[in-house]
Write a protein that holds these residues in place. Structure first.
Motif, PDB file in Angstrom:
ATOM      1  N   ALA A   1      -5.561  -9.907   0.497  1.00 51.46           N
ATOM      2  CA  ALA A   1      -5.340  -9.210  -0.791  1.00 51.46           C
ATOM      3  C   ALA A   1      -6.660  -9.005  -1.391  1.00 51.46           C
ATOM      4  N   ILE A   2      -7.714 -10.034  -1.429  1.00 51.17           N
ATOM      5  CA  ILE A   2      -8.930  -9.966  -1.948  1.00 51.17           C
ATOM      6  C   ILE A   2      -9.777  -8.867  -1.109  1.00 51.17           C
ATOM      7  N   ALA A   3      -9.735  -8.803   0.068  1.00 53.50           N
ATOM      8  CA  ALA A   3     -10.587  -8.031   1.006  1.00 53.50           C
ATOM      9  C   ALA A   3     -10.009  -6.411   1.004  1.00 53.50           C
TER      10      ALA A   3
ATOM     11  N   PHE B   1      -7.850  -4.825  -1.613  1.00 56.92           N
ATOM     12  CA  PHE B   1      -8.028  -4.508  -2.800  1.00 56.92           C
ATOM     13  C   PHE B   1      -9.149  -4.328  -3.658  1.00 56.92           C
ATOM     14  N   GLY B   2     -10.125  -5.408  -3.144  1.00 55.39           N
ATOM     15  CA  GLY B   2     -11.219  -5.608  -4.017  1.00 55.39           C
ATOM     16  C   GLY B   2     -12.421  -5.190  -3.385  1.00 55.39           C
ATOM     17  N   ILE B   3     -12.292  -5.106  -1.959  1.00 54.99           N
ATOM     18  CA  ILE B   3     -13.445  -4.422  -0.974  1.00 54.99           C
ATOM     19  C   ILE B   3     -13.281  -3.208  -0.466  1.00 54.99           C
TER      20      ILE B   3
ATOM     21  N   PRO C   1     -11.771   0.083  -2.893  1.00 54.88           N
ATOM     22  CA  PRO C   1     -12.633   0.797  -3.609  1.00 54.88           C
ATOM     23  C   PRO C   1     -13.739   1.505  -2.911  1.00 54.88           C
TER      24      PRO C   1
ATOM     25  N   GLU D   1       0.891  -1.232  -0.034  1.00 53.64           N
ATOM     26  CA  GLU D   1      -0.025   0.150   0.110  1.00 53.64           C
ATOM     27  C   GLU D   1       0.670   1.240  -0.064  1.00 53.64           C
TER      28      GLU D   1
ATOM     29  N   THR E   1      -7.737   3.118   3.992  1.00 53.43           N
ATOM     30  CA  THR E   1      -7.285   1.808   3.334  1.00 53.43           C
ATOM     31  C   THR E   1      -6.173   1.288   4.088  1.00 53.43           C
TER      32      THR E   1
END
Length: 484
Positions: free
Chosen positions: A457-459, A461-463, A466, A277, A303
């Motif tokens: 990573a999913i949580a 950068f994906g949730i 954004p 980050e 973030t």
């Protein structure tokens, strides 16, 4: 259990950030009685390659005629004495700390001075002033990037050196001290633009609501239903990703009595992903929205999940966006406002870690793992889990406003004496933070964490990223820092 309200005041990094910050603030307040207890602080000059000399690259912050080498030496001695006192109180290995601190301090200053070289730092419109034909126009952000890069090289390729430095490489302590110093800067800003500060604080409340009420349940549900993690692993990971990194993970693990290995694993993931980050987001936000500085700062605060990485990323974003605005938008924004947007959001989130841990403790004790004859959870747990450096930050902020509001002459005197604290000292602590973060980051520790790392990573950068940017855009779009 059975801790007093004052427990840990002499034994934790959180409290020592408060004591060091207040010490330097009180030193600046002494100027009201004619004393100069902060003018010894050294700071680097902007210089040009081929014209190196001590006078060219260093100077003292105060008005008195300190020789630059003497100023630097006094800076080293004062901060070494203060940090060693704290290290002794916190029961660090003092010999290892002094040795590691000295190496980190010298490296920090070498990197800081290199980063101030004109080809790296100055904007296009100042090329003629320094006789330049080219330059990168990165502002002070290059020093931070260089410190981080050097630290990461040490932490991942020279692990013996990293181990030697580890006793003194305390990024969370350094950054929390810097944030207490920042209270002075916020005090100055509050007097310049009270309405702007008020709006940031109010929107920070909304950001806190988003972090706790939206991010946490989404990540917890993802962990339980998609990745089939246990309740305690899902809860600790959700707190680490969505709220406040290591602090929230440890607080949550303690509150719900999670297995000891869980907060350790989550903390490793938090620190390593914070590096990604820190490296990616400041430049990315500067590129995609160069005219939305406060949106970008607030989005970082929502973030980036550790205080150290958030403050470091905010400082880098502040430097990069101001340099870009001056070079490409034709405007010079005042230093510190973008960083403040990031920290204001993050500090609001930090302030409620204790409350959230208390709520989770109640849920786990009285619902998830309810047993006959179980112990009760006391309200004092909220105080013990509250991040104490926030108290120092707020105390310095409001004390500065109170003193400076008594008259213009007092405000001027205080501002001159406090400038080395909120400027040079704070930046030095940021530099130490960047270098230390790199030193303690070992990417090889990701081995064997494939499932948890993928979820993180999913949580993240994906949730979270954004949604965080969307929330920051809703509340902050169009807000601009004051221009010079």
């Amino acid at each position: 259990m059975n801790r007093k309200w004052y427990s840990g005041m002499a034994r934790t990094e959180d409290w020592w950030a408060v004591w060091l910050g207040l010490t330097m603030f009180l030193a600046s307040v002494s100027s009201l009685w004619g004393l100069d207890l902060t003018g010894w602080m050294a700071k680097p000059n902007t210089w040009v390659w081929g014209k190196f000399s001590f006078d060219a690259v260093l100077k003292a912050s105060g008005k008195q005629g300190w020789h630059p080498v003497l100023s630097w030496l006094v800076t080293y001695l004062v901060f070494t004495a203060l940090t060693c006192l704290a290290a002794w109180a916190m029961k660090f290995d003092l010999k290892r700390f002094v040795a590691g601190w000295t190496v980190l301090f010298v490296m920090t200053w070498i990197i800081w001075i290199i980063g101030q070289e004109a080809h790296f730092k100055v904007p296009v419109n100042e090329f003629a002033k320094f006789g330049l034909s080219w330059g990168l126009s990165l502002g002070g952000g290059f020093s931070y990037l260089l410190a981080l890069l050097v630290g990461l090289i040490i932490g991942n390729f020279f692990k013996g050196t990293a181990g030697f430095l580890s006793e003194a490489a305390k990024p969370e302590w350094f950054i929390k001290t810097a944030i207490v110093f920042l209270g002075i800067k916020i005090g100055v800003m509050s007097m310049e633009a009270a309405g702007f500060i008020t709006e940031l604080v109010i929107t920070g409340i909304a950001a806190t609501f988003v972090a706790y009420m939206l991010f946490w349940p989404i990540v917890y549900a993802l962990g339980r239903r998609v990745f089939h993690l246990s309740r305690d692993a899902s809860a600790v990971l959700a707190s680490g990703i969505s709220i406040c990194g290591v602090s929230a993970a440890i607080a949550t693990a303690g509150a719900i009595r999670a297995r000891p290995v869980i907060p350790v694993v989550v903390s490793i993931l938090v620190v390593i992903f914070a590096m990604f980050e820190l490296i990616i987001l400041p430049g990315f936000y500067t590129a995609i929205a160069p005219n939305q500085p406060i949106v970008n700062g607030s989005a970082l605060g929502l973030t980036v999940k550790t205080d150290g990485a958030d403050a470091a990323a905010g400082a880098m974003l502040d430097e990069l966006m101001r340099a870009n605005a001056e070079a490409n938008l034709g405007v010079r924004w005042k230093e510190g406002w973008i960083l403040m947007a990031s920290l204001t959001t993050k500090i609001w989130i930090d302030m409620f870690i204790g409350v959230w841990a208390f709520v989770l403790a109640l849920v786990w004790v009285y619902k998830v793992e309810r047993q006959p004859g179980q112990s009760k959870v006391g309200l004092m747990e909220i105080w013990h889990r509250f991040p104490k450096f926030v108290l120092g930050y707020l105390l310095v902020w409001f004390s500065y406003i109170t003193i400076a509001s008594t008259g213009p002459e007092i405000a001027k005197t205080l501002h001159e004496a406090a400038t080395p604290v909120e400027g040079s000292m704070r930046t030095m602590m940021f530099m130490l933070t960047f270098l230390s973060i790199g030193v303690i980051t070992d990417f090889s520790k990701l081995r064997g964490m494939g499932k948890l790392a993928l979820l993180y990573a999913i949580a993240l950068f994906g949730i979270i990223a954004p949604i965080a940017y969307a929330v920051a855009w809703i509340f902050h779009r169009g807000m601009m820092p004051p221009a010079l």
